[in-house]
Every structure is written in C-alpha cells, then in structure tokens.
Design an enzyme around this catalytic site. Structure first.
Site, PDB file in Angstrom:
ATOM      1  N   HIS A 122      -6.464 -13.508   3.989  1.00 13.31           N
ATOM      2  CA  HIS A 122      -6.307 -12.612   5.141  1.00 13.31           C
ATOM      3  C   HIS A 122      -7.632 -12.345   5.864  1.00 13.31           C
ATOM      4  O   HIS A 122      -7.753 -11.351   6.560  1.00 13.31           O
ATOM      5  CB  HIS A 122      -5.665 -11.285   4.685  1.00 13.31           C
ATOM      6  CG  HIS A 122      -4.248 -11.450   4.226  1.00 13.31           C
ATOM      7  ND1 HIS A 122      -3.525 -10.458   3.584  1.00 13.31           N
ATOM      8  CD2 HIS A 122      -3.391 -12.498   4.332  1.00 13.31           C
ATOM      9  CE1 HIS A 122      -2.306 -10.898   3.308  1.00 13.31           C
ATOM     10  NE2 HIS A 122      -2.206 -12.130   3.742  1.00 13.31           N
ATOM     11  N   ASP A 127     -12.128  -7.291   1.570  1.00  7.05           N
ATOM     12  CA  ASP A 127     -13.311  -6.463   1.291  1.00  7.05           C
ATOM     13  C   ASP A 127     -14.503  -7.214   0.711  1.00  7.05           C
ATOM     14  O   ASP A 127     -15.605  -6.652   0.616  1.00  7.05           O
ATOM     15  CB  ASP A 127     -12.922  -5.282   0.372  1.00  7.05           C
ATOM     16  CG  ASP A 127     -12.270  -5.727  -0.938  1.00  7.05           C
ATOM     17  OD1 ASP A 127     -12.601  -6.809  -1.454  1.00  7.05           O
ATOM     18  OD2 ASP A 127     -11.408  -4.971  -1.445  1.00  7.05           O
TER      19      ASP A 127
HETATM   20  P1  OAD Z   1      -0.012  -3.154  -1.626  1.00  6.19           P
HETATM   21  O1  OAD Z   1      -0.536  -1.830  -1.217  1.00  6.19           O
HETATM   22  O2  OAD Z   1       1.268  -3.593  -1.009  1.00  6.19           O
HETATM   23  O3  OAD Z   1       0.198  -3.187  -3.194  1.00  6.19           O
HETATM   24  C1  OAD Z   1      -0.806  -2.776  -4.078  1.00  6.19           C
HETATM   25  C2  OAD Z   1      -0.323  -3.003  -5.492  1.00  6.19           C
HETATM   26  O4  OAD Z   1      -1.384  -2.686  -6.375  1.00  6.19           O
HETATM   27  C3  OAD Z   1       0.878  -2.149  -5.899  1.00  6.19           C
HETATM   28  O5  OAD Z   1       1.856  -2.976  -6.507  1.00  6.19           O
HETATM   29  C4  OAD Z   1       0.290  -1.157  -6.906  1.00  6.19           C
HETATM   30  O6  OAD Z   1       1.218  -0.800  -7.930  1.00  6.19           O
HETATM   31  C5  OAD Z   1      -0.857  -1.966  -7.473  1.00  6.19           C
HETATM   32  N1  OAD Z   1      -1.967  -1.171  -8.031  1.00  6.19           N
HETATM   33  C6  OAD Z   1      -2.399   0.052  -7.679  1.00  6.19           C
HETATM   34  N2  OAD Z   1      -3.477   0.404  -8.393  1.00  6.19           N
HETATM   35  C7  OAD Z   1      -3.742  -0.623  -9.230  1.00  6.19           C
HETATM   36  C8  OAD Z   1      -4.750  -0.887 -10.213  1.00  6.19           C
HETATM   37  N3  OAD Z   1      -5.703  -0.004 -10.498  1.00  6.19           N
HETATM   38  N4  OAD Z   1      -4.711  -2.071 -10.870  1.00  6.19           N
HETATM   39  C9  OAD Z   1      -3.752  -2.977 -10.601  1.00  6.19           C
HETATM   40  N5  OAD Z   1      -2.798  -2.802  -9.679  1.00  6.19           N
HETATM   41  C10 OAD Z   1      -2.783  -1.642  -8.997  1.00  6.19           C
HETATM   42  O7  OAD Z   1      -1.179  -4.206  -1.365  1.00  6.19           O
HETATM   43  P2  OAD Z   1      -1.083  -5.806  -1.245  1.00  6.19           P
HETATM   44  O8  OAD Z   1      -0.034  -6.351  -2.143  1.00  6.19           O
HETATM   45  O9  OAD Z   1      -2.457  -6.316  -1.368  1.00  6.19           O
HETATM   46  O10 OAD Z   1      -2.099  -7.418   4.777  1.00  6.19           O
HETATM   47  O11 OAD Z   1      -0.606  -5.966   0.250  1.00  6.19           O
HETATM   48  C11 OAD Z   1      -0.514  -7.255   0.782  1.00  6.19           C
HETATM   49  C12 OAD Z   1      -0.898  -7.238   2.230  1.00  6.19           C
HETATM   50  O12 OAD Z   1      -0.148  -6.229   2.925  1.00  6.19           O
HETATM   51  C13 OAD Z   1      -2.333  -6.826   2.504  1.00  6.19           C
HETATM   52  O13 OAD Z   1      -3.237  -7.901   2.397  1.00  6.19           O
HETATM   53  C14 OAD Z   1      -2.282  -6.301   3.896  1.00  6.19           C
HETATM   54  C15 OAD Z   1      -1.042  -5.477   3.782  1.00  6.19           C
HETATM   55  O14 OAD Z   1      -0.395  -5.175   4.950  1.00  6.19           O
HETATM   56  C16 OAD Z   1      -2.576  -7.357   6.020  1.00  6.19           C
HETATM   57  O15 OAD Z   1      -3.188  -6.403   6.465  1.00  6.19           O
HETATM   58  C17 OAD Z   1      -2.322  -8.595   6.807  1.00  6.19           C
END
Ligand code: OAD
Length: 270
Positions: free
Chosen positions: A135, A120
């Site tokens: 990514h 983003d």
């Molecule tokens: P996820 O959706 O898997 O995880 C998001 C994390 O953020 C979770 O562990 C939540 O508990 C946490 N969370 C939610 N709100 C929050 C806040 N306000 N502050 C801190 N943490 C919070 O997203 P990613 O780990 O980014 O890839 O996912 C990794 C990759 O999977 C992404 O880049 C995307 C996705 O498929 C691709 O599209 C290639």
C-alpha cells in the site's frame, strides 16, 4: 513434513499449547517464510489500527473523505493535512518487539519476506531486509498528475499550504494506495510469487478483509504453505490457518523466534 531427531519443545509458561512443536519444526526446516502484516503489528508501537471499534482510524474518520482520489480532488488540503498528522504520529514511534522478532527470524531462515499493508516503514527500521509494501509508504510523495515520486525538498510550496510538483505544478500527494486505486504492480506480482513459493506463511495483525492482500494466504495455502495466524481476534482467515495464535504480535513473535533460535543453537551447536 516431519523432522526426525528433533529435540522436544518444552511448553512455554505464557504460551501454553499455542506454539506447537509442528510450527517450530517447520520454521526450523523452512527455506522460505512469508509474513503478511497489517496494522495490528504496529499497534503496540502506538499507531492506531483501522477497524478497531473504539480506537480504529475508520471509527473516527471517514475513509471516503480522506483516502480516495475523489477526496483529494475535492479537498486536497484536508487529505494532505491528515497524512501530515499521520506522518507526525509515525515520527514519534519506534518498532516494537514484534517487528524486531520478525527481523531476527529473517536472519535465521534462508529467506524471509515481509509483505506488508502498512505504510509506516517500521519493518525496515527494525531491520527486515526484504519488505514488499503493498500500500505504498507514508514518507514518500508523488505527483498527483504524473504519478512519479518527487522528493519533498524539490517541491514548490503553494499558497494553500500544499506542495506542488517542480515539473508540472500539480499537487503532491502521499505515495500510498487509496481506496479505488490499483496496487503497485511490481509489489503485487512479487507478493503473489513469494506467497506461492513459501513453506510457512504468517498472517499477522490484519483483519483480512481488504483485497487483494486478503487473498495471499489462500494462494499460499493452495500452494502447500503452512499457515499461521497471529491476532488477538478471530478473522475471516482464522478458519484456513493451520495454527492460530491468539495474542499480540509483540508478545507471540518473540516467543516463537526465541524457540526457533534456541533450537537452531542446539542443532547447529552454535
Ligand atoms: P485492520 O485495522 O483492519 O485490522 C487490524 C487487525 O490487527 C485486527 O484484526 C486486530 O484484531 C489486529 N490486532 C490489533 N492489535 C494487535 C496486536 N497487538 N497484535 C496482533 N494483531 C493485532 O488493519 P489492516 O488489516 O491492516 O488500507 O487493514 C488493511 C487495510 O485497510 C489497510 O492497509 C488500510 C485499511 O483501510 C488502506 O488505507 C488502503
């Protein structure tokens, strides 16, 4: 690593016990800090995460239909429109307090590198100067055949409502990494190099289940970094973190930075 002559860190009323003196000390003396971020860091900006059971994108949409090269080959319009929707969503959002706190910390430590899985661009918008995008970036497009970045203004609109490469005529696609694709080599190499050379490694707002990003904290830890997780939920990486801060990044990060900056003022007499 201990800091002699450190002033005591008073307890913060809203973050009791969570932010330890040890963390603040380490940040104060750190030469290199890395922050690995995921969708959670942008959640408070209004951008949905992926794996939240109710609001996550992958709860509503099937990634195999929208975020794979096969999906694009099968139905390029569907995939393109989904990313256009995400672009519109992004245009309506702003960085939140967590993004700004990281940018502020970057101005206080000798080197802070943000390694993000997010596409983003909100870290850059908040003022972080060294951002490694693992990514890709939602705003860029590339030729689906030649794999080179193409400016939107130079692309040719097609009858199907897509854009075509001005050089070869193939469809443009967003310059993001899809499932089954390799990460940009340069970004990945830099991410591993930074992770294995840092003193403090933050894991912020990521579920830690997507590789190779999820391995970076393990490499950092093996190389001696102090690991800090900020996430309201437990993740597979919680177990290896030295400090786990259960909270939202938009609330926890500003508290940390306030205290690091405050202490620097004391030490440096600013
Ligand atoms: P996820 O959706 O898997 O995880 C998001 C994390 O953020 C979770 O562990 C939540 O508990 C946490 N969370 C939610 N709100 C929050 C806040 N306000 N502050 C801190 N943490 C919070 O997203 P990613 O780990 O980014 O890839 O996912 C990794 C990759 O999977 C992404 O880049 C995307 C996705 O498929 C691709 O599209 C290639």
């Amino acid at each position: 690593m201990s800091m002699p002559n450190m002033p005591n860190v008073p307890n913060m009323p809203n973050v009791p016990k969570r932010i330890t003196q040890s963390l603040i000390s380490r940040l104060r003396s750190a030469q290199r800090v890395v922050a690995l971020t995921g969708a959670g860091v942008s959640a408070e900006s209004g951008i949905p995460t992926f794996r939240d059971a109710q609001t996550g994108l992958w709860a509503k949409y099937d990634p195999t239909q929208l975020a794979t090269p096969e999906a694009f080959a099968r139905n390029p319009k569907l995939v393109w429109d989904w990313y256009e929707w995400r672009r519109a969503l992004r245009r309506d959002t702003q960085p939140n307090a967590g993004h700004y706190a990281l940018a502020a910390l970057g101005k206080r430590v000798p080197r802070l590198v943000v390694i993000t899985q997010n596409i983003d661009g909100l870290h850059q918008l908040a003022g972080s100067s060294v951002v490694i995008e693992l990514h890709g970036n939602l705003q860029r497009n590339k030729c689906s055949r030649e794999n080179i970045v193409i400016e939107r203004a130079t692309a040719r609109p097609t009858d199907e409502g897509l854009l075509a490469c001005p050089r070869c005529g193939a469809y443009l696609r967003p310059d993001v990494v899809w499932f089954g694709e390799a990460l940009p080599r340069d970004a990945l190499e830099r991410a591993f190099a930074e992770s294995t050379q840092c003193d403090v490694f933050f894991i912020i707002g990521t579920s830690g289940v997507v590789e190779p990003a999820a391995s970076l904290p393990r490499y950092a830890k093996r190389a001696g970094a102090f690991l800090v997780e900020i996430n309201p939920e437990e993740t597979p990486l919680s177990a290896i973190a030295d400090v786990v801060l259960r909270g939202k990044s938009g609330e926890v990060l500003p508290e940390i930075v306030k205290r690091v900056v405050g202490q620097m003022k004391v030490i440096c007499g600013l």
